[in-house]
Design an enzyme around this catalytic site. Structure first.
Site, PDB file in Angstrom:
ATOM      1  N   HIS A 142       0.820  -1.220   0.000  1.00  0.00           N
ATOM      2  CA  HIS A 142       0.000   0.000   0.000  1.00  0.00           C
ATOM      3  C   HIS A 142       0.855   1.271   0.000  1.00  0.00           C
ATOM      4  CE1 HIS A 142      -3.555  -2.375   0.476  1.00  0.00           C
ATOM      5  NE2 HIS A 142      -3.240  -2.790   1.692  1.00  0.00           N
ATOM      6  N   ASP A 155      -2.885 -10.353  -2.521  1.00  0.00           N
ATOM      7  CA  ASP A 155      -3.415  -9.914  -1.224  1.00  0.00           C
ATOM      8  C   ASP A 155      -4.882  -9.499  -1.417  1.00  0.00           C
ATOM      9  OD1 ASP A 155      -2.287  -8.673   1.629  1.00  0.00           O
ATOM     10  OD2 ASP A 155      -3.984  -7.539   0.822  1.00  0.00           O
TER      11      ASP A 155
HETATM   12 ZN   LIG Z   1      -4.228  -6.936   2.814  1.00  0.00          ZN
END
Ligand SMILES: [Zn+2]
Length: 287
Positions: free
Chosen positions: A152, A188
Site C-alpha cells: 500500500h 493480497d
Molecule cells: Zn491486505
C-alpha cells in the site's frame, strides 16, 4: 555430504530471506487497528499486523511440510539512498524525521513507533537481497518474508500499515539491473495500490492485482482498485485491476488467473515475475 545429496535441486528450492529484527516493529494494542484504548475493555486487541503473524510463517517454513525445500538467507538493512528508486526524497525524509522524533501516526492504523524504521529498512533490505539473489543467478525462486508490509506504500504516502514498498523497490532493482519488462502479480485481498501508483505511467512494468472490491478508504488510499484504473500516459493498459466479489473461492481465483492473469502475463513477456503474496483472503474476511 549426505545433506547436500538429499537437498532439493535448485529448481524446486525456495530461497527464503528473513531477519529477526523485523519483529521489533511494535504496532501496539487497542481497538482493532486504532491503537486506542477506550478505557472500558479488559483485553486490548493486538494490531492485525503484529509480530506473531509472521513468527508463525517462519515456524511453518522451518518446521512444516515444505521445510526441506527452504534455504534460509538473511540480509542487511536497505540504505536510505536505495529507497529513492521508488519513493520521493521528501517522503523518506519524513520517515527518517519521524523515527528520530520517537514515532508518528502516518495515517489511519499505520504507526511508526520506536523500532519500526529499523524493521522497515530490514524488510526493504531483505526484499532487495532476494531480488539480487535471482538476478545473480543463485536461485530460481526467492521469497522475502518481511514486515512491515509494503504494497500500500505509494511513492510519497504511507498507507494500510505499509511504509516502504518492498516489491516496488525490488522491481526497480530488476529494471536497473537490465531486465526489460517486469510483471507484478498481487494476490493480497486488498488492492496493491501503492505498487500500482508507483508504476502507473510505466509500460515496462505490468501491475496486476486481484482483490476484494473495497474501493478507496480515505486520503491515504484514494485509488479505487476498479477495472477502470488502467494506467496513464505510456503506462495506459499496463495496470490490470481484478476486483473479485466477496465469497470468491478457489475456483473463482483459478478462473481469474486462467482467463485474465496468465494471458496478460504471456503477452507481456516479462523477464522477471514479482509475486506479492499477502495472505489475508479468507472466508471470514470482512474488511
Ligand atoms: Zn491486505
Amino acid at each position: 555430504m549426505a545433506a547436500a545429496a538429499s537437498s532439493p535441486p535448485p529448481t524446486n528450492r525456495v530461497d527464503a530471506f528473513w531477519h529477526d529484527g523485523m519483529l521489533n516493529h511494535d504496532t501496539g494494542r487497542g481497538v482493532f487497528y486504532t491503537g486506542s484504548d477506550p478505557g472500558f475493555l479488559d483485553v486490548l486487541e493486538k494490531h492485525p499486523e503484529n509480530p506473531d503473524r509472521v513468527r508463525n510463517m517462519v515456524s511453518i517454513l522451518k518446521r512444516g511440510p515444505i521445510s526441506p525445500y527452504i534455504s534460509w538467507h538473511t540480509a542487511t538493512p536497505a540504505l536510505v539512498s536505495q529507497l529513492l528508486s521508488f519513493h520521493s526524497p521528501e517522503y523518506i525524509n519524513e520517515l527518517v524525521e519521524a523515527d528520530k522524533n520517537g514515532g508518528k501516526v502516518l495515517c489511519c492504523g499505520t504507526f511508526l513507533n520506536p523500532g519500526s524504521w529499523d524493521a522497515a529498512l530490514l524488510a526493504a533490505g531483505n526484499t532487495l537481497s532476494a531480488m539480487k539473489h535471482i538476478l545473480d543467478g543463485k536461485g530460481k525462486i526467492a521469497y522475502a518474508l518481511v514486515r512491515p508490509p509494503g504494497h500500500h506504500a505509494q511513492p510519497s504516502q504511507a498507507d494500510g500499515y505499509c511504509f516502504l514498498n518492498n516489491a516496488g523497490l525490488a522491481v526497480r532493482l530488476a529494471l536497473d539491473s537490465g531486465c526489460k519488462r517486469v510483471v507484478v502479480v498481487d494476490i493480497d485481498v486488498h488492492y496493491g495500490n501503492g505498487t500500482a501508483e508507483g508504476f502507473y505511467q510505466s509500460n515496462d512494468i505490468l501491475t496486476i492485482s486481484l482483490h476484494m472490491n473495497h474501493g478507496s478508504w480515505g486520503p491515504s488510499h484514494p485509488q479505487s482498485g476498479s477495472v477502470n484504473e488502467l494506467g496513464e500516459g505510456e503506462g495506459y493498459g499496463y495496470n490490470m485491476n481484478i476486483p473479485l466479489p466477496n465469497g470468491t473461492g478457489d475456483r473463482g481465483y483459478e478462473y481469474a488467473m486462467t482467463e485474465l492473469v496468465v494471458p496478460a502475463v504471456e503477452s507481456f513477456k516479462p523477464e522477471m515475475v514479482v509475486l506479492v503474496v499477502g495472505q489475508d483472503s479468507s472466508a471470514d474476511e470482512s474488511l
